[in-house]
Design an enzyme around this catalytic site. Structure first.
Site, PDB file in Angstrom:
ATOM      1  N   GLU A   1      51.296  63.502  76.494  1.00 54.10           N
ATOM      2  CA  GLU A   1      52.089  62.517  77.242  1.00 54.10           C
ATOM      3  C   GLU A   1      51.246  61.243  77.293  1.00 54.10           C
ATOM      4  OE1 GLU A   1      55.131  62.944  78.420  1.00 54.10           O
ATOM      5  OE2 GLU A   1      55.406  65.120  78.658  1.00 54.10           O
TER       6      GLU A   1
ATOM      7  N   HIS B   1      61.902  62.452  71.963  1.00 48.28           N
ATOM      8  CA  HIS B   1      62.683  61.920  73.078  1.00 48.28           C
ATOM      9  C   HIS B   1      62.919  60.423  72.852  1.00 48.28           C
ATOM     10  CE1 HIS B   1      61.574  65.438  75.914  1.00 48.28           C
ATOM     11  NE2 HIS B   1      62.767  65.617  75.372  1.00 48.28           N
TER      12      HIS B   1
ATOM     13  N   HIS C   1      54.755  62.686  73.307  1.00 49.27           N
ATOM     14  CA  HIS C   1      55.735  62.206  74.298  1.00 49.27           C
ATOM     15  C   HIS C   1      55.102  61.107  75.144  1.00 49.27           C
ATOM     16  CE1 HIS C   1      58.667  65.739  74.353  1.00 49.27           C
ATOM     17  NE2 HIS C   1      57.692  66.195  73.566  1.00 49.27           N
TER      18      HIS C   1
ATOM     19  N   GLU D   1      61.053  57.340  74.643  1.00 55.99           N
ATOM     20  CA  GLU D   1      59.591  57.324  74.710  1.00 55.99           C
ATOM     21  C   GLU D   1      59.025  56.467  73.569  1.00 55.99           C
ATOM     22  OE1 GLU D   1      58.811  61.563  75.056  1.00 55.99           O
ATOM     23  OE2 GLU D   1      60.042  61.653  76.865  1.00 55.99           O
TER      24      GLU D   1
END
Ligand code: 0X9
Ligand code: ZN
Length: 743
Positions: free
Chosen positions: A382, A183, A309, A186
């Site tokens: 994350e 992504h 991420h 990020e």
């Protein structure tokens, strides 16, 4: 002040050095006049209108209640005219982006002294610098690193993968795959994979742990999976997420984390080309995902994978969508929990381990695909910061880069050791042992590629002495049994396990054996109350008037575990308290159900209440509250809040610190479902009330302290008498004289 953008400076990329220009071109002021507002649409239609006019959604979830969205000045005006009540949260989104950019540039200017490295983990860097660092590491240790382009992005940029392993024949070494920047926005993720690459390259030969790991494992690291998106987020639109596919209808980008062939196009992915979670025309339509698929499937012995991420500080594993069958669920959960613990123990931040589906449903994600298609242990990490910060969460201060990289490295290393070293040890997690109470534990030593293991032994010690070997009894099928006998109260019992592979290679658990043993505290506990719910010991259930379904009931789980409900009880006697214990579509709906304990006597000391809890909730908004009362239920205090996870978890409450030592203690478990659309399943088992007693002082007659009273203590007393040592005083009068002999 913003400078107007000069003609785009083309970035001159050198293979192993810095880009020629240190001054970044100024991106267009794409968010000029944008504000972030909070609004509470009164109907689904009004919500649709807000979403239609907003450029980005800042809230984590969209549904009933308030949402936070980013609006252009025009859109904001339009909504006001249509009667929406808007609360402005951020007045100048463009200002935030420019502030971040200014800080990056200031650090860049100040970092002229940063040395020879293309990136320094004190700042964010453009694509060219990240790739320069990849090549720099390869040039530094060509014997350890090989760099390969696995394919090209939509716009024709190479996607680089580094393979890092010890020199020599690597064909028998299994692989661990890690990637970042799938992504575009990020940014903090790339320094984390690159930090691992750096540490491996520079630690080989000097750091024992990294050396031994590279001798056994190949790391396959893809730092920038979405190079076009990253360039775009860097140069044009800071919060760009997708790749840069021209969708042919005026919109751009496919979400590379919805483009994989696992429930492609299902819930949590959009068919609309302008959506941030647009799944693309077909699975693997994008060159970035298909290149990665081809590279990973070509690896002969891949064991695990992390798709990195940001943000929200989570360790996620499959299932990612309703109905996904996950054969290795228990392993994923156990290891995922370890990974979060490892991060914490590194001095890092607190990361929540949970199933992807418990965050929200998503279909076609990378880690759901790699886990199922390649039969490996896959995670989505994350990274920092913690959740709930809107798009700001993608812009943590550069100060956060290094601490994030360090904590994530610890998790990457733990994952590699746990999944790719030749033997895998599966041990029960034991929080404490009762002193002087021998207890047997079963564990497994598994070998995925080599033949069966042999020479399994456990080494234990209490106190500073050397380790002694305990016999592990073989139960067959790679299972073993050991009996631990903690004889010293108050002193941790430390242990490690060792075994030989079929090629006689010694392996230990934990990885560093005696240098880093497992520590289990040895306590003197008295159990005041224990309930595994096989019989009725006087619990009561009360349901809120509005509750339509799902009250607590005592029984054996019947749901089969197919709807986030437990497949079995926790402690193995077959019974537990469960909400709506029926197979099929049944769960807690539209209200709360409360399970209250009988009155318990906790006056014997500082008590701890322990219990196993199951709590799963598909919306993620509801929680299970635990409260305790020191006055037999007249008043209640919050004691624990349990968030969603599809697994039994052991929890404890420090009763004494909340309500002292009451003689009429009660605990209650409140499972609520305020959103009837979500599925709430809860269970309680293995409730116990224990008090820690002080460790008994040693028996006086055991003068020589060997744990037994024998004739040898007589001689020891004579010696103590002659030396006037404290052990001489057997009658406790504080003196050492012949009357102690009679005592
Ligand atoms: O939605 C995603 O792609 C990931 N989060 S992010 O904010 N970085 O975009 C998480 C996907 C995890 N899988 C599931 N929640 N099922
Ligand atoms: Zn992401």
């Amino acid at each position: 002040m913003r400078v107007t953008r000069v003609a785009a400076l083309s970035m001159i990329v050198t293979l192993a050095g810095l880009p020629a220009s240190a001054q970044q071109p100024e991106p267009p002021a794409i968010y000029d006049g944008h504000r972030v507002v909070r609004v509470t649409p009164e109907s689904g239609e009004r919500l649709g209108r807000v979403l239609e006019l907003s450029t980005h959604i800042w809230s984590e979830r969209v549904g009933r209640g308030p949402i936070e969205v980013q609006l252009s000045a025009d859109a904001l005006e339009t909504l006001r005219e249509e009667g929406f009540d808007l609360e402005v949260l951020i007045d100048d989104v463009q200002g935030l982006v420019e502030q971040e950019r200014a800080e990056i540039q200031a650090r860049r200017d100040a970092a002229q002294l940063r040395g020879a490295d293309a990136i320094d983990f004190q700042n964010y860097y453009p694509l060219a610098d990240l790739i320069a660092f990849v090549n720099q590491l390869a040039a530094e240790r060509p014997d350890l690193v090989s760099v390969q382009s696995i394919g090209q992005s939509v716009q024709g940029r190479d996607i680089w993968t580094m393979t890092i392993t010890a020199p020599g024949d690597a064909s028998a070494r299994p692989q661990v795959a890690l990637n970042s920047l799938i992504h575009a926005r990020e940014w903090i993720t790339a320094p984390s994979t690159l930090r691992l690459a750096r540490d491996l390259v520079r630690g080989y030969g000097t750091d024992a742990r990294l050396t031994s790991l590279l001798d056994q494992v190949q790391f396959v690291i893809t730092p920038v999976l979405n190079p076009d998106g990253y360039e775009h987020a860097w140069n044009v639109e800071r919060y760009w997420r997708k790749n840069r596919r021209n969708n042919g209808d005026g919109t751009f980008g496919v979400d590379l984390n919805r483009n994989w062939d696992v429930n492609f196009g299902g819930n949590g992915a959009d068919p609309f080309t302008n959506s941030d979670i647009y799944h693309g025309p077909s699975a693997f339509s994008e060159p970035e995902t298909s290149a990665m698929r081809d590279m990973l499937t070509s690896l002969p012995d891949l064991r695990s994978h992390v798709d990195t991420h940001s943000y929200s500080q989570l360790i996620l594993w499959s299932p990612g969508f309703v109905g996904q069958i996950v054969p290795r669920q228990a392993e994923l959960e156990a290891l995922g929990t370890d990974l979060a613990q490892t991060i914490l123990e590194t001095g890092g931040a607190s990361y929540t381990p949970q199933r992807g589906i418990d965050l929200y449903e998503a279909s076609g994600t990378f880690a759901d695909w790699s886990g199922s298609a390649l039969d490996i242990l896959s995670y989505t990490f994350e990274l920092r910061p913690a959740g709930g910060q809107g798009l700001n969460g993608f812009s943590p201060s550069p100060d956060q880069i290094l601490p994030t990289a360090i904590e994530i490295n610890a998790a990457y290393l733990h994952l590699a050791e746990a999944t790719a070293t030749p033997l895998r040890f599966v041990l029960p997690s034991v929080a404490s042992l009762q002193f002087d109470q021998p207890v047997s534990y079963d564990f497994s030593v598994l070998s995925a590629v080599d033949g069966p293991s042999s020479a399994v032994s456990i080494f234990v010690r209490q106190g500073a002495g050397s380790f002694t070997e305990l016999a592990a009894q073989s139960l067959g099928n790679d299972r073993y049994r050991v009996t631990l006998d903690p004889s010293v109260c108050g002193e941790d019992l430390e242990l490690y396990v060792s075994a030989l592979t079929d090629t006689a290679q010694p392996v230990t658990y934990p990885f560093q054996g005696a240098a880093q043993p497992v520590a289990i505290s040895v306590v003197n506990q008295q159990t005041l109350f224990q309930d595994s719910f096989g019989t009725d010991l006087g619990w009561s259930v009360s349901n809120a008037p509005g509750l339509t379904d799902g009250g607590w009931e005592r029984g054996s789980p019947v749901g089969g575990g197919d709807r986030n409900d437990p497949a079995a009880d926790f402690d193995g006697d077959g019974f537990a308290y469960l909400t709506d214990n029926v197979d099929g579509n049944s769960d807690v709906d539209s209200g709360a159900t409360t399970l209250t304990s009988p009155s318990l006597d906790a006056s014997a000391g500082n008590a701890t209440l322990t219990y196993a809890v199951w709590y799963s909730n598909t919306s993620g908004e509801d929680v299970l509250e635990v409260e305790i009362s020191g006055d037999n239920g007249a008043t209640w205090l919050p004691a624990d809040t349990v968030t969603s996870a599809g697994a039994w978890r052991e929890r404890s409450i420090d009763v004494a610190s909340l309500v002292g030592q009451p003689s009429q203690l009660r605990v209650r478990f409140i499972a609520a479902d305020d959103d009837p659309q979500s599925i709430v399943e809860a269970g309680i088992d293995a409730v116990a009330l224990v008090v820690d007693e002080p460790c008994p002082s040693g028996c006086l007659a055991d003068v020589n302290g060997d744990g037994a009273v024998t004739p040898a203590d007589f001689n020891a007393w004579i010696a103590a008498f002659n030396a006037n040592a404290p052990e001489c005083d057997q009658n406790g009068d504080g003196l050492c004289n012949p009357s102690d002999f009679n005592a």
